[in-house]
Design an enzyme around this catalytic site. Structure first.
Site, PDB file in Angstrom:
ATOM      1  CB  THR A 156      75.274 -17.948 -37.583  1.00  0.00           C
ATOM      2  OG1 THR A 156      76.240 -19.011 -37.602  1.00  0.00           O
ATOM      3  CG2 THR A 156      75.663 -16.923 -38.630  1.00  0.00           C
ATOM      4  CB  THR A 192      71.936 -23.266 -39.105  1.00  0.00           C
ATOM      5  OG1 THR A 192      73.326 -23.194 -39.423  1.00  0.00           O
ATOM      6  CG2 THR A 192      71.302 -21.886 -39.193  1.00  0.00           C
ATOM      7  CG  ASP A 193      76.396 -26.431 -37.721  1.00  0.00           C
ATOM      8  OD1 ASP A 193      76.043 -26.178 -38.894  1.00  0.00           O
ATOM      9  OD2 ASP A 193      77.555 -26.224 -37.314  1.00  0.00           O
ATOM     10  CB  SER A 252      73.860 -25.134 -33.080  1.00  0.00           C
ATOM     11  OG  SER A 252      74.482 -25.257 -34.328  1.00  0.00           O
TER      12      SER A 252
END
Length: 323
Positions: free
Chosen positions: A12, A85-86, A52
């Site tokens: 992102t 971020t995942d 991710s």
């Protein structure tokens, strides 16, 4: 002037989102680094461009090589990795497992795309670069910087699906903060074990299984039938499982497959308190390894690293009984 190597992997923080079409585009690096001028020079390199959830060991291997190459360059004072971020916490810990103490390595990301109102990407990146350029960040292990906070890779986890304050370290809290132009630390951690020669290419043979109500041993048997070399079991509370799991645990240990126990709780660690059937005390007697301070996904990475080094049962146990 400090020189920081910026390694981008997508996510992102490197995206702009079209609300009408749903299409996600990648902005140029100038969108991310054009405002970072003055006392810190940023040299950028694209490693990959993946969301991710799309990251695999192929991309992680390429990233590890890029980080090592950057750290070996005497002109580079630190490294920043931008990441979705995942799975950010897993990539950060993957690097932490294999990089010896030394120049700072900082991972960061964003919860909002670059063209969304209130985007957090630029501030997170700026703070990550400042942390990486700070001499006090050396030899602290891989760090994660989000929302002014500095976290240790081994403790940080994504606690919320969309909040700007999604990343937390439930047990330790942040190591410090980025205030103004520099990083400030409130405490230091005991150095973690490092496995620079590990090869986690067999990660797919380490199964992560979460304990749930009325769960049967067939879940573990499935893992064994699929060639599991290791099993990480997310147990209830302080380290308890449904009694029906016990035959599967016994079969795994008898077959030489290490079973590593973590808690599915966000805080705390398994302690082996209860002696009833399926309780932690019984599991410890069976030979289950209790992992300190690690989540299930991170324990899976560590077990894969240990197995790649042909660690026996005693070495696996010793490794998980320390951070």
């Amino acid at each position: 002037m400090s020189t920081i190597k910026l390694l981008t992997t997508g996510g992102t923080i490197a995206m702009s989102h079209d609300a009408n079409t749903g299409k996600v585009d990648r902005p140029t690096n100038e969108v991310l680094t054009g405002w970072l001028k003055g006392t810190i020079e940023v040299v950028s390199e694209d490693v990959c461009n993946k969301s991710s959830p799309q990251m695999t060991l192929v991309e992680l291997g390429a990233l590890l090589r890029a980080v090592k190459s950057s750290l070996a360059d005497p002109k580079i004072d630190g490294v920043v990795v931008t990441h979705g971020t995942d799975t950010l916490e897993e990539t950060a810990y993957f690097l932490d497992l294999q990089l010896p103490p030394g120049k700072p390595v900082v991972v960061t990301g964003a919860m909002k795309a670059s063209n969304e109102a209130g985007t957090d990407g630029p501030a997170n990146l700026m703070n990550a670069v400042r942390a990486a350029a700070c001499a006090d960040s050396r030899s602290r292990g891989v760090l994660v910087v989000m929302q002014d906070e500095i976290h240790a890779a081994r403790y940080v986890t994504k606690m919320h699906t969309s909040s700007l304050h999604a990343f937390r370290s439930p047990e330790s809290g942040p190591l410090g903060w980025v205030r103004g132009e520099k990083a400030e630390y409130r405490f230091s951690l005991e150095p973690a074990a490092c496995y620079p020669d590990a090869d986690v290419s067999s990660l797919s043979s380490v199964f992560l299984i979460k304990a749930v109500l009325d769960m049967g041993a067939e879940w573990l048997d499935f893992a064994l039938e699929r060639g599991a070399r290791g099993i990480v079991l997310e147990a209830f509370g302080q380290g308890n499982v449904p009694p029906a799991l016990l035959p599967g645990i016994r079969r795994a240990i008898a077959a030489g497959v290490p079973v590593v126990l973590v808690s599915r709780c966000a805080g705390g660690e398994p302690q082996g308190t209860y002696g009833y059937e399926g309780g932690g005390a019984m599991l410890r007697e069976l030979g289950v390894v209790f992992a300190r301070e690690l989540s299930g996904p991170k324990a899976r990475l560590k077990l894969a690293a240990l197995l790649s080094l042909h660690a026996d049962a005693a070495k696996v146990r010793a490794a998980f009984e320390r951070p």
